[in-house]
Every structure is written in structure tokens, then in C-alpha cells.
Design an enzyme around this catalytic site. Structure first.
Site, mmCIF file in Angstrom:
data_model
loop_
_atom_site.group_PDB
_atom_site.id
_atom_site.type_symbol
_atom_site.label_atom_id
_atom_site.label_comp_id
_atom_site.label_asym_id
_atom_site.label_seq_id
_atom_site.Cartn_x
_atom_site.Cartn_y
_atom_site.Cartn_z
ATOM 1 N N ASN A 15 0.871 -1.176 0.000
ATOM 2 C CA ASN A 15 0.000 0.000 0.000
ATOM 3 C C ASN A 15 0.910 1.227 0.000
ATOM 4 O OD1 ASN A 15 -1.756 2.079 0.475
ATOM 5 N ND2 ASN A 15 -2.385 1.390 2.515
ATOM 6 N N LYS A 25 0.167 4.234 -0.185
ATOM 7 C CA LYS A 25 -0.444 5.425 0.430
ATOM 8 C C LYS A 25 -0.168 6.647 -0.455
ATOM 9 C CE LYS A 25 -0.259 3.149 4.865
ATOM 10 N NZ LYS A 25 -0.207 3.235 6.307
ATOM 11 N N HIS A 39 -9.595 1.240 4.858
ATOM 12 C CA HIS A 39 -8.331 1.429 5.581
ATOM 13 C C HIS A 39 -8.584 2.363 6.761
ATOM 14 C CE1 HIS A 39 -4.233 2.518 6.577
ATOM 15 N NE2 HIS A 39 -3.859 1.429 5.914
ATOM 16 N N GLU A 84 -6.988 4.714 7.907
ATOM 17 C CA GLU A 84 -6.735 6.135 7.640
ATOM 18 C C GLU A 84 -7.950 6.777 6.967
ATOM 19 O OE1 GLU A 84 -3.008 5.473 5.641
ATOM 20 O OE2 GLU A 84 -2.120 4.898 7.568
ATOM 21 N N GLU A 134 -5.662 -4.943 10.391
ATOM 22 C CA GLU A 134 -4.644 -3.925 10.599
ATOM 23 C C GLU A 134 -4.918 -3.196 11.914
ATOM 24 O OE1 GLU A 134 -2.578 -2.716 6.634
ATOM 25 O OE2 GLU A 134 -4.104 -1.258 7.175
ATOM 26 N N GLY A 183 2.374 2.178 10.927
ATOM 27 C CA GLY A 183 3.343 3.263 10.811
ATOM 28 C C GLY A 183 4.012 3.635 12.122
ATOM 29 N N SER A 217 3.274 -2.332 10.379
ATOM 30 C CA SER A 217 4.712 -2.414 10.634
ATOM 31 C C SER A 217 5.312 -3.777 10.304
ATOM 32 C CB SER A 217 5.026 -2.020 12.091
ATOM 33 O OG SER A 217 4.642 -0.676 12.336
#
Ligand code: 13P
Length: 246
Positions: free
Chosen positions: A9, A11, A93, A95, A164, A170, A208
Site C-alpha cells: 500500500n 499510500k 483502511h 486512515e 490492521e 506506521g 509495521s
């Protein structure tokens, strides 16, 4: 036996020059026995498709609209993604859930729109640190998945699921293989109650994942590969993670 799948991904990273270098690096790093894909920013899908011509690496997008077409300024439909040859689209996701107020139903509707055009949705679920600390991990991921099961009904077997944990994205904090496996097992059980295909469905872990923890994570019985953020931006690291899924 489920074939492993590793998805990068990207991003909101990259530009034409850096993407070309990364994709060239991936061509060098393969082949792998796992399925491998990259989900790139919308403007770069067409060029990515071109760069990957004749390669085993598949590609996709990071979001799609829940709508079919029409006056939805700024949105990208799953029909457009299919038109460009996308195999996958990430939906839900964390985010997007956090920064774009996407709720469980919208995520489910996006997954449905993707499937309608033959694009496989990679549906993300995961709890925040506060939810984990409050002992709510299971209830949160089950609620998120339940909306997708309810909306897709008999098509649920066609999705890829990704666990996730938000606190691992991250941050350099990774769920331990045991922590991740425990949640994957819960999700698999929920899928088993909904579809006979549950045992052949792939549930990816994301958060991660690095070359040095991928082997342990991918060695767990219900972890069928990974959704990779930061490490997917370096061909050598992503290549090593894909190898770990062999
Ligand atoms: P990182 O691998 O950078 O933690 O990101 C994970 C992720 O969000 C993939 O979708």
C-alpha cells in the site's frame, strides 16, 4: 492450502520517477511463489499497469467510490478501476475511516461496488489502542466485518480481509504473531459462519510488517500474507517480505 498474498500500500507517496524506480526494483526482486500486488495512488495506476506489463505483480487502488457513476466530484468508481485493469482495491483502511469519516456501512458498500466490477476488495478492519486496552478488540473487528458480511451476503467469499491494528500502523509497533493470529482466528470463525469458502479466503496482516518480522507473522496458521505500508516503498524490503511469504 491458501496461497499467500502480499500487497504493498503505497499510500500518498511517490512520483513518476520514484515509482518507475520502485517498479523496476520489484521486477529485479521477483519472482516469488506468493501472489504479489501494489496498490498505488489513482494518478499512477495507468503508468503502473504499463510498467508491470508481462510481470506477475498485480496492481490496484487504495479506495473507490460506493457509487456507480454520476455527479460525485473527486470520486473514482470501481468501473474506472476495472477499466484500468486493477485487480484489487483497498477499502476501509483505518486512515480513511479516521480522516474521511468512513463508517462500517460505507466500507461495505464500497466493497460491494468493487465486486460488482470484478475488482477484489481488500477490506481492512482493526482496533485502536484505546479499544484494545479496553478489551474491545474482538467486538470492534467483528462489528466491522459483520457490516460487510451483511451487505455482501453470498459474495462475502470473494473478498480479501486485512487485519490492521491501528496502533501498529506506521508506528514500528507490530502485533506479535500470537496477537495477530488470535484476531485472525476470530475473523476466520466469523467468516466460517457466513460462507463455506471461509477456509480458502485470505486474511492479511498489516501494521509495521518488515523483512525481519514477516517470516514469523506469515508462519501463523491464519495469517495468509500482508498489507505493507512503509516497507513497500523500498524494493529490497518489499521483495524480502514477499520472499518471506514463499
Ligand atoms: P505500515 O506497514 O507502514 O505500518 O502500514 C501498514 C498499512 O497501513 C498498510 O495498509
Amino acid at each position: 492450502m491458501r496461497k499467500k498474498l502480499v500487497v504493498g500500500n503505497w499510500k500518498m507517496h511517490g512520483n513518476r520517477a520514484s515509482n518507475a524506480a520502485l517498479l523496476a526494483g520489484l521486477r529485479e526482486a521477483g519472482p516469488w511463489s506468493a501472489d504479489v500486488a501494489v496498490c498505488v495512488p489513482f494518478p499512477y495506476i495507468a503508468e503502473t499497469a504499463l510498467a508491470l506489463t508481462g510481470q506477475a505483480v498485480l496492481f490496484g487502488a487504495q479506495d473507490c467510490s460506493a457509487h456507480e457513476q454520476g455527479a460525485y466530484t473527486g470520486e473514482v468508481s470501481s468501473a474506472m478501476l476495472a477499466d484500468l485493469g486493477c485487480r484489487y482495491v483497498i477499502v476501509g483502511h483505518s486512515e480513511r475511516r479516521a480522516y474521511h469519516a468512513e463508517n462500517d456501512q460505507l466500507v461495505a458498500d464500497k466493497a460491494k461496488a468493487a465486486l460488482a466490477h470484478g475488482v477484489t476488495p481488500i477490506v481492512c478492519v482493526g482496533e485502536t489502542l484505546a479499544e484494545r486496552d479496553a478489551g474491545q478488540t474482538e467486538s470492534v473487528v467483528k462489528r466491522q466485518l459483520a457490516a460487510v458480511i451483511h451487505t455482501l451476503t453470498h459474495c462475502i467469499g470473494e473478498i480479501v480481509l486485512a487485519y490492521e491494528p491501528v496502533w501498529a500502523i506506521g508506528t514500528g509497533l507490530t502485533a506479535s504473531p500470537e496477537q495477530a493470529q488470535a484476531v485472525h482466528a476470530v475473523l476466520r470463525k466469523q467468516l466460517q459462519a457466513a460462507t463455506q469458502k471461509a477456509d480458502s479466503m485470505r486474511i492479511l496482516y498489516g501494521g509495521s510488517v518488515k523483512p525481519d518480522n514477516a517470516v514469523q507473522l506469515f508462519g501463523m496458521p491464519d495469517i495468509d500474507g500482508g498489507l505493507i505500508g512503509g516497507a513497500a516503498l523500498k524494493a529490497a524490503d518489499f521483495g524480502a517480505i514477499c520472499r518471506a511469504a514463499n
